[in-house]
Enzyme design. Structure first.
Site, short mmCIF file in Angstrom:
data_model
loop_
_atom_site.label_atom_id
_atom_site.label_comp_id
_atom_site.label_asym_id
_atom_site.label_seq_id
_atom_site.Cartn_x
_atom_site.Cartn_y
_atom_site.Cartn_z
N CYS A 135 -28.10 -38.61 -8.05
CA CYS A 135 -28.20 -38.69 -6.59
C CYS A 135 -26.84 -38.42 -5.94
CB CYS A 135 -28.72 -40.08 -6.21
SG CYS A 135 -28.74 -40.40 -4.44
N CYS A 138 -25.97 -40.76 -3.04
CA CYS A 138 -25.56 -42.09 -3.49
C CYS A 138 -24.14 -42.06 -4.07
CB CYS A 138 -26.50 -42.61 -4.58
SG CYS A 138 -28.24 -42.39 -4.20
N ASP A 139 -23.84 -41.07 -4.89
CA ASP A 139 -22.63 -41.14 -5.72
C ASP A 139 -21.59 -40.07 -5.44
OD1 ASP A 139 -23.82 -43.28 -7.01
OD2 ASP A 139 -24.79 -42.00 -8.49
C1 LIG Z 1 -28.87 -44.40 -10.57
C2 LIG Z 1 -29.36 -44.47 -9.14
C3 LIG Z 1 -28.44 -44.75 -8.15
C4 LIG Z 1 -28.87 -44.83 -6.82
N1 LIG Z 1 -27.95 -45.12 -5.86
C5 LIG Z 1 -28.33 -45.26 -4.58
C6 LIG Z 1 -27.39 -45.60 -3.57
O1 LIG Z 1 -26.18 -45.72 -3.83
N2 LIG Z 1 -27.86 -45.78 -2.31
C7 LIG Z 1 -29.19 -45.64 -1.98
O2 LIG Z 1 -29.54 -45.87 -0.83
N3 LIG Z 1 -30.09 -45.27 -2.91
C8 LIG Z 1 -29.71 -45.08 -4.20
N4 LIG Z 1 -30.62 -44.70 -5.15
C9 LIG Z 1 -32.01 -44.42 -4.73
C10 LIG Z 1 -32.80 -45.73 -4.59
O3 LIG Z 1 -32.67 -46.47 -5.78
C11 LIG Z 1 -34.27 -45.45 -4.30
O4 LIG Z 1 -34.39 -44.62 -3.18
C12 LIG Z 1 -35.03 -46.76 -4.04
O5 LIG Z 1 -34.89 -47.65 -5.12
C13 LIG Z 1 -36.51 -46.48 -3.80
O6 LIG Z 1 -37.15 -47.70 -3.65
P1 LIG Z 1 -38.73 -47.84 -3.91
O7 LIG Z 1 -39.02 -49.29 -3.71
O8 LIG Z 1 -39.46 -46.84 -3.11
O9 LIG Z 1 -38.97 -47.41 -5.41
P2 LIG Z 1 -38.29 -47.92 -6.78
O10 LIG Z 1 -36.97 -48.52 -6.54
O11 LIG Z 1 -38.38 -46.75 -7.69
O12 LIG Z 1 -39.27 -49.07 -7.27
C14 LIG Z 1 -40.53 -48.77 -7.80
C15 LIG Z 1 -41.14 -50.06 -8.32
O13 LIG Z 1 -42.49 -49.81 -8.69
C16 LIG Z 1 -42.77 -50.46 -9.91
N5 LIG Z 1 -43.92 -49.81 -10.53
C17 LIG Z 1 -44.05 -48.51 -10.95
N6 LIG Z 1 -45.27 -48.32 -11.47
C18 LIG Z 1 -45.94 -49.51 -11.37
C19 LIG Z 1 -47.23 -49.96 -11.75
N7 LIG Z 1 -48.12 -49.16 -12.34
N8 LIG Z 1 -47.55 -51.26 -11.53
C20 LIG Z 1 -46.68 -52.11 -10.94
N9 LIG Z 1 -45.45 -51.72 -10.54
C21 LIG Z 1 -45.08 -50.44 -10.77
C22 LIG Z 1 -41.46 -50.38 -10.69
O14 LIG Z 1 -41.42 -51.38 -11.69
C23 LIG Z 1 -40.46 -50.65 -9.56
O15 LIG Z 1 -40.29 -52.02 -9.39
C24 LIG Z 1 -30.23 -44.60 -6.49
C25 LIG Z 1 -31.15 -44.29 -7.49
C26 LIG Z 1 -30.73 -44.22 -8.81
C27 LIG Z 1 -31.73 -43.90 -9.88
#
Ligand SMILES: Cc1cc2nc3c(=O)[nH]c(=O)nc-3n(C[C@H](O)[C@H](O)[C@H](O)COP(=O)(O)OP(=O)(O)OC[C@H]3O[C@@H](n4cnc5c(N)ncnc54)[C@H](O)[C@@H]3O)c2cc1C
Length: 310
Positions: A135, A138-139
């Site tokens: 990302c 992010c980084d």
């Molecule tokens: C290495 C890394 C660094 C990042 N750094 C930043 C940053 O500095 N700043 C920033 O703003 N964003 C950053 N991001 C992006 C950010 O992490 C995501 O945009 C954010 O986490 C999305 O949130 P979400 O809740 O939509 O999904 P996610 O965080 O992907 O959460 C999905 C959830 O769904 C659950 N899940 C999936 N399938 C199932 C199922 N079948 N049953 C039950 N639960 C399920 C998973 O266990 C998880 O808890 C980064 C991402 C990564 C990978």
């Protein structure tokens, strides 16, 4: 165990927990089913510095733990399990979990996120956050005035490279073909940037590590087999994301890439009572603050839906 909740939230990332906080404060007694990744993808980052309200870098796990506690304080229940089957065609909606629970719900908020596609190199996982990133938003800032590499050739890679070109000294894209598949307009912006270049017909063969951090990349020309080593502290893998929507296929509208399609400006899907929040519905702007906002909106829409169907 069989249980029923007015609102069930699938996923425990920022979108899921934020939806939990709002749904609980609205009196909807939500259940959050966490999935395997407690706290979601941001728990992989120790250096979160763009979530509003914090002047120092924070650990992603810390942030999501606070979100979880906040949701629980208002009455959200947490189930540490994974949904393996969903019936969104009949009411109440039915979700089956890996541990054999059957959960029914009047409204469902899907917040299952999208996983970054990885290259599968042996040290890729260990070096994530130590020079390997997925990302640029992010980084990228951590590589200010440095030379970095981007792997990929589609829109994601070209967007990431363009973003990095504004903060990094030099950005080199490694692409296995002899042309990009990104949209023409993005390619034009890329080739217009004096600090962007591309190594065609090549793959990332190896990430070289020194003292637990990236120190170089080895790039293989797929036509000649020649391998060249380039010194760098940063490599961005930009080969796309896979939304976690397999279990919903055939029940709600997904786009070609598998992202959930919602009504314009809303989290509501075309199935009344089913909402989507966060990265799972957002192919472009994957950020914690956006996911959290989306979770809040989904919960507010779910409350309105429940009130109008009482
Ligand atoms: C290495 C890394 C660094 C990042 N750094 C930043 C940053 O500095 N700043 C920033 O703003 N964003 C950053 N991001 C992006 C950010 O992490 C995501 O945009 C954010 O986490 C999305 O949130 P979400 O809740 O939509 O999904 P996610 O965080 O992907 O959460 C999905 C959830 O769904 C659950 N899940 C999936 N399938 C199932 C199922 N079948 N049953 C039950 N639960 C399920 C998973 O266990 C998880 O808890 C980064 C991402 C990564 C990978």
């Amino acid at each position: 165990m069989n249980r029923h909740h007015e609102v069930v939230i699938i996923g425990s990332g920022p979108a899921g927990y934020s939806a939990g906080i709002y749904a609980a404060r609205n009196g909807n007694k939500p259940l959050i089913i966490t999935g395997m990744e407690f706290g979601g993808q941001i728990t992989k980052s120790f250096d979160l510095e763009n979530y509003p309200g914090f002047t120092e870098k924070i650990d992603g796990l810390y942030l999501t733990e606070q979100m979880r506690k906040q949701a629980e304080i208002f009455g959200a229940e947490i189930l540490a399990d994974t949904v393996v089957e969903a019936d969104l065609k009949n009411r109440p909606f039915t979700l089956k979990t890996e541990n054999g629970d059957v959960v029914t719900a009047d409204a469902v908020i899907i917040a299952t996120g999208a996983s970054c596609r990885t290259l599968g190199l042996s040290n890729e996982k260990a070096l994530t956050g130590h020079g390997v990133s997925y990302c640029a938003t992010c980084d990228g800032f951590f590589f200010r005035d440095k030379e970095v590499f981007v792997v990929g050739g589609g829109n994601t890679a070209v967007y990431e490279a363009l973003h990095l070109s504004t903060v990094c000294k030099k950005v080199t894209v490694i692409h296995r073909r002899d042309h990009f598949t990104a949209e023409n307009i993005n390619q034009k912006h890329f080739f217009d940037m004096s600090n962007c270049s591309v190594i065609w017909n090549s793959t990332l063969e190896e990430i070289v590590e020194k003292d637990g951090k990236v120190s170089a990349v080895k790039v293989k020309n797929v036509q000649t087999g020649d391998v060249t080593e380039y010194a760098t502290e940063g490599v961005f893998i930009a080969i796309g994301n896979k939304p976690n929507t397999d279990i919903f296929a055939g029940q709600i509208k997904l786009d070609d890439a598998g992202y959930i399609q919602t009504k314009p400006n809303l989290c509501a899907t075309e199935v009344e009572g089913v909402f989507a929040a966060g990265d799972v519905k957002n192919p472009h702007f994957k950020q914690v603050v956006i996911a959290a906002a989306s979770g809040a909106q989904a919960a507010m829409e779910a409350t309105e839906y429940l009130l109008s169907n009482k």
